[in-house]
Design an enzyme around this catalytic site. Sequence first.
Site, PDB file in Angstrom:
ATOM      1  N   ASN A 209      37.222  30.684  26.242  1.00 40.86           N
ATOM      2  CA  ASN A 209      37.091  31.450  27.491  1.00 40.86           C
ATOM      3  C   ASN A 209      38.384  32.158  27.891  1.00 40.86           C
ATOM      4  O   ASN A 209      38.347  33.231  28.469  1.00 40.86           O
ATOM      5  CB  ASN A 209      36.637  30.476  28.597  1.00 40.86           C
ATOM      6  CG  ASN A 209      36.882  31.018  29.979  1.00 40.86           C
ATOM      7  OD1 ASN A 209      36.135  31.853  30.481  1.00 40.86           O
ATOM      8  ND2 ASN A 209      37.963  30.556  30.614  1.00 40.86           N
TER       9      ASN A 209
ATOM     10  N   TYR B 177      41.817  45.447  25.721  1.00 42.44           N
ATOM     11  CA  TYR B 177      40.764  44.513  26.160  1.00 42.44           C
ATOM     12  C   TYR B 177      39.459  44.806  25.413  1.00 42.44           C
ATOM     13  O   TYR B 177      38.820  43.898  24.882  1.00 42.44           O
ATOM     14  CB  TYR B 177      40.586  44.624  27.673  1.00 42.44           C
ATOM     15  CG  TYR B 177      39.685  43.561  28.263  1.00 42.44           C
ATOM     16  CD1 TYR B 177      40.092  42.233  28.345  1.00 42.44           C
ATOM     17  CD2 TYR B 177      38.418  43.882  28.737  1.00 42.44           C
ATOM     18  CE1 TYR B 177      39.262  41.245  28.900  1.00 42.44           C
ATOM     19  CE2 TYR B 177      37.586  42.916  29.288  1.00 42.44           C
ATOM     20  CZ  TYR B 177      38.014  41.593  29.364  1.00 42.44           C
ATOM     21  OH  TYR B 177      37.183  40.631  29.899  1.00 42.44           O
TER      22      TYR B 177
ATOM     23  N   LYS C 178      37.631  42.276  22.730  1.00 41.62           N
ATOM     24  CA  LYS C 178      36.277  41.764  22.993  1.00 41.62           C
ATOM     25  C   LYS C 178      35.300  42.229  21.911  1.00 41.62           C
ATOM     26  O   LYS C 178      34.410  41.464  21.510  1.00 41.62           O
ATOM     27  CB  LYS C 178      35.808  42.173  24.389  1.00 41.62           C
ATOM     28  CG  LYS C 178      36.588  41.489  25.514  1.00 41.62           C
ATOM     29  CD  LYS C 178      36.498  39.966  25.435  1.00 41.62           C
ATOM     30  CE  LYS C 178      37.147  39.251  26.590  1.00 41.62           C
ATOM     31  NZ  LYS C 178      37.146  37.789  26.456  1.00 41.62           N
TER      32      LYS C 178
ATOM     33  N   VAL D 246      32.779  39.183  37.636  1.00 41.86           N
ATOM     34  CA  VAL D 246      32.946  37.912  38.351  1.00 41.86           C
ATOM     35  C   VAL D 246      34.219  37.982  39.197  1.00 41.86           C
ATOM     36  O   VAL D 246      35.251  38.513  38.752  1.00 41.86           O
ATOM     37  CB  VAL D 246      33.038  36.722  37.359  1.00 41.86           C
ATOM     38  CG1 VAL D 246      33.056  35.398  38.120  1.00 41.86           C
ATOM     39  CG2 VAL D 246      31.888  36.748  36.361  1.00 41.86           C
TER      40      VAL D 246
ATOM     41  N   THR E 156      37.261  36.977  40.115  1.00 36.91           N
ATOM     42  CA  THR E 156      38.363  36.144  39.620  1.00 36.91           C
ATOM     43  C   THR E 156      39.655  36.968  39.642  1.00 36.91           C
ATOM     44  O   THR E 156      39.623  38.178  39.875  1.00 36.91           O
ATOM     45  CB  THR E 156      38.134  35.709  38.154  1.00 36.91           C
ATOM     46  OG1 THR E 156      38.169  36.893  37.338  1.00 36.91           O
ATOM     47  CG2 THR E 156      36.810  34.989  37.963  1.00 36.91           C
TER      48      THR E 156
HETATM   49  N1  LIG Z   1      36.053  38.175  35.663  1.00 38.49           N
HETATM   50  C1  LIG Z   1      35.196  39.042  35.117  1.00 38.49           C
HETATM   51  O1  LIG Z   1      34.660  39.953  35.789  1.00 38.49           O
HETATM   52  C2  LIG Z   1      34.851  38.914  33.658  1.00 38.49           C
HETATM   53  C3  LIG Z   1      33.809  39.737  33.167  1.00 38.49           C
HETATM   54  C4  LIG Z   1      33.455  39.633  31.821  1.00 38.49           C
HETATM   55  C5  LIG Z   1      34.127  38.750  31.014  1.00 38.49           C
HETATM   56  N2  LIG Z   1      35.130  37.973  31.520  1.00 38.49           N
HETATM   57  C6  LIG Z   1      35.774  37.038  30.605  1.00 38.49           C
HETATM   58  O2  LIG Z   1      35.657  35.737  31.155  1.00 38.49           O
HETATM   59  C7  LIG Z   1      36.744  34.928  30.686  1.00 38.49           C
HETATM   60  C8  LIG Z   1      37.444  34.255  31.863  1.00 38.49           C
HETATM   61  O3  LIG Z   1      37.969  35.284  32.696  1.00 38.49           O
HETATM   62  P1  LIG Z   1      38.361  35.044  34.228  1.00 38.49           P
HETATM   63  O4  LIG Z   1      37.851  36.226  34.957  1.00 38.49           O
HETATM   64  O5  LIG Z   1      37.999  33.681  34.643  1.00 38.49           O
HETATM   65  O6  LIG Z   1      39.964  35.198  34.123  1.00 38.49           O
HETATM   66  P2  LIG Z   1      41.163  34.530  34.966  1.00 38.49           P
HETATM   67  O7  LIG Z   1      40.690  34.134  36.309  1.00 38.49           O
HETATM   68  O8  LIG Z   1      42.304  35.466  34.852  1.00 38.49           O
HETATM   69  O9  LIG Z   1      41.464  33.185  34.126  1.00 38.49           O
HETATM   70  C9  LIG Z   1      41.957  33.297  32.821  1.00 38.49           C
HETATM   71  C10 LIG Z   1      42.224  31.917  32.268  1.00 38.49           C
HETATM   72  O10 LIG Z   1      42.795  32.106  30.956  1.00 38.49           O
HETATM   73  C11 LIG Z   1      43.981  31.347  30.873  1.00 38.49           C
HETATM   74  N3  LIG Z   1      44.991  31.984  30.038  1.00 38.49           N
HETATM   75  C12 LIG Z   1      45.502  33.237  30.157  1.00 38.49           C
HETATM   76  N4  LIG Z   1      46.513  33.408  29.292  1.00 38.49           N
HETATM   77  C13 LIG Z   1      46.630  32.238  28.607  1.00 38.49           C
HETATM   78  C14 LIG Z   1      47.513  31.792  27.601  1.00 38.49           C
HETATM   79  N5  LIG Z   1      48.504  32.570  27.117  1.00 38.49           N
HETATM   80  N6  LIG Z   1      47.369  30.525  27.122  1.00 38.49           N
HETATM   81  C15 LIG Z   1      46.412  29.717  27.629  1.00 38.49           C
HETATM   82  N7  LIG Z   1      45.548  30.089  28.579  1.00 38.49           N
HETATM   83  C16 LIG Z   1      45.667  31.327  29.074  1.00 38.49           C
HETATM   84  C17 LIG Z   1      44.495  31.263  32.308  1.00 38.49           C
HETATM   85  O11 LIG Z   1      45.307  30.092  32.450  1.00 38.49           O
HETATM   86  P3  LIG Z   1      46.927  30.112  32.596  1.00 38.49           P
HETATM   87  O12 LIG Z   1      47.305  31.375  33.293  1.00 38.49           O
HETATM   88  O13 LIG Z   1      47.208  28.852  33.363  1.00 38.49           O
HETATM   89  O14 LIG Z   1      47.424  30.037  31.197  1.00 38.49           O
HETATM   90  C18 LIG Z   1      43.212  31.120  33.096  1.00 38.49           C
HETATM   91  O15 LIG Z   1      42.825  29.777  33.163  1.00 38.49           O
HETATM   92  C19 LIG Z   1      37.641  35.860  29.886  1.00 38.49           C
HETATM   93  O16 LIG Z   1      37.347  35.748  28.524  1.00 38.49           O
HETATM   94  C20 LIG Z   1      37.248  37.233  30.388  1.00 38.49           C
HETATM   95  O17 LIG Z   1      37.537  38.235  29.443  1.00 38.49           O
HETATM   96  C21 LIG Z   1      35.505  38.035  32.825  1.00 38.49           C
END
Ligand SMILES: NC(=O)c1ccc[n+]([C@@H]2O[C@H](COP(=O)([O-])OP(=O)(O)OC[C@H]3O[C@@H](n4cnc5c(N)ncnc54)[C@H](OP(=O)(O)O)[C@@H]3O)[C@@H](O)[C@H]2O)c1
Length: 232
Positions: A87, A154, A158, A185, A187
């Site tokens: 994730n 990005y 993906k 989402v 976030t």
């Molecule tokens: N939010 C959306 O609208 C959306 C839509 C489609 C897909 N997605 C996908 O959903 C997934 C989760 O996204 P999110 O929106 O929840 O993002 P987020 O809130 O930014 O969270 C990202 C997570 O990834 C971890 N991460 C980032 N860099 C890292 C690293 N170098 N090593 C280890 N962990 C790392 C972060 O933890 P740390 O910073 O503590 O390392 C955090 O827990 C992603 O794959 C994203 O592409 C999101």
Amino acid sequence: MKYFIVTGSSRGIGEAISKKLLNTEHHLFCISRQSNSSLIAMANAENVALDSIEFDLNDVHRIDELMQTILRRIDESNIESIYLINNAAIVKPIEHIDQSDSNEIIRHMNINLIASMLLTSSFIKYTDHLNLDKRILNISSGLSFNLKPRLSCYSTSKAGIETFTKSIGVEQEDVKIMAVRPGAVDTQMYEESIITDEHVHKVKLANPSYAADRILTFLFDRFEHGKVVKGW
Ligand SMILES: NC(=O)c1ccc[n+]([C@@H]2O[C@H](COP(=O)([O-])OP(=O)(O)OC[C@H]3O[C@@H](n4cnc5c(N)ncnc54)[C@H](OP(=O)(O)O)[C@@H]3O)[C@@H](O)[C@H]2O)c1
């Protein structure tokens, strides 16, 4: 016992998924750079086994060792199934490719694509002797095909994880793999990725809890080996 390895559990969708998975019949391994104190407190309060692992997925040369360390902690005499949820991701650099810093491009591909490929490789290799349900769920995005200026890293990472998922689906039979594309989402990543006003006003955001429910439905009930599906 069901074992879950979840990357990106410190916030957002990964945190919501991890919280939904808290159950005394589950053992979670949660990977992110920062630990998640509220998640750990919830696990402790509910008597759920949770190993919080502070690890930078940009550190790709240590990923095989990371997976070995995790799998050594599994009690093979009491394991029903094991799941890897890739994730964790970043959205930056949000920049035209000629303006992007080369280290940022490399870091992006390491975290979003290479780390998931290496975790998958090590997961399959070191669970080969276990005759049980083994699944990998990769989190993708509609931006894998819906292309916008300044988001080429990005979209490329993906699209890469989607092709990787389909390739492993063709190659592997014992370990099952699929990818889900969540909708938008609410976030930190979504906040960071806002690039136009139109983007802000037109998009309906889901909350992370809803996203986690949808994603876990695919993991448990609607798993399709080698497929990439829209989350909702
Ligand atoms: N939010 C959306 O609208 C959306 C839509 C489609 C897909 N997605 C996908 O959903 C997934 C989760 O996204 P999110 O929106 O929840 O993002 P987020 O809130 O930014 O969270 C990202 C997570 O990834 C971890 N991460 C980032 N860099 C890292 C690293 N170098 N090593 C280890 N962990 C790392 C972060 O933890 P740390 O910073 O503590 O390392 C955090 O827990 C992603 O794959 C994203 O592409 C999101």
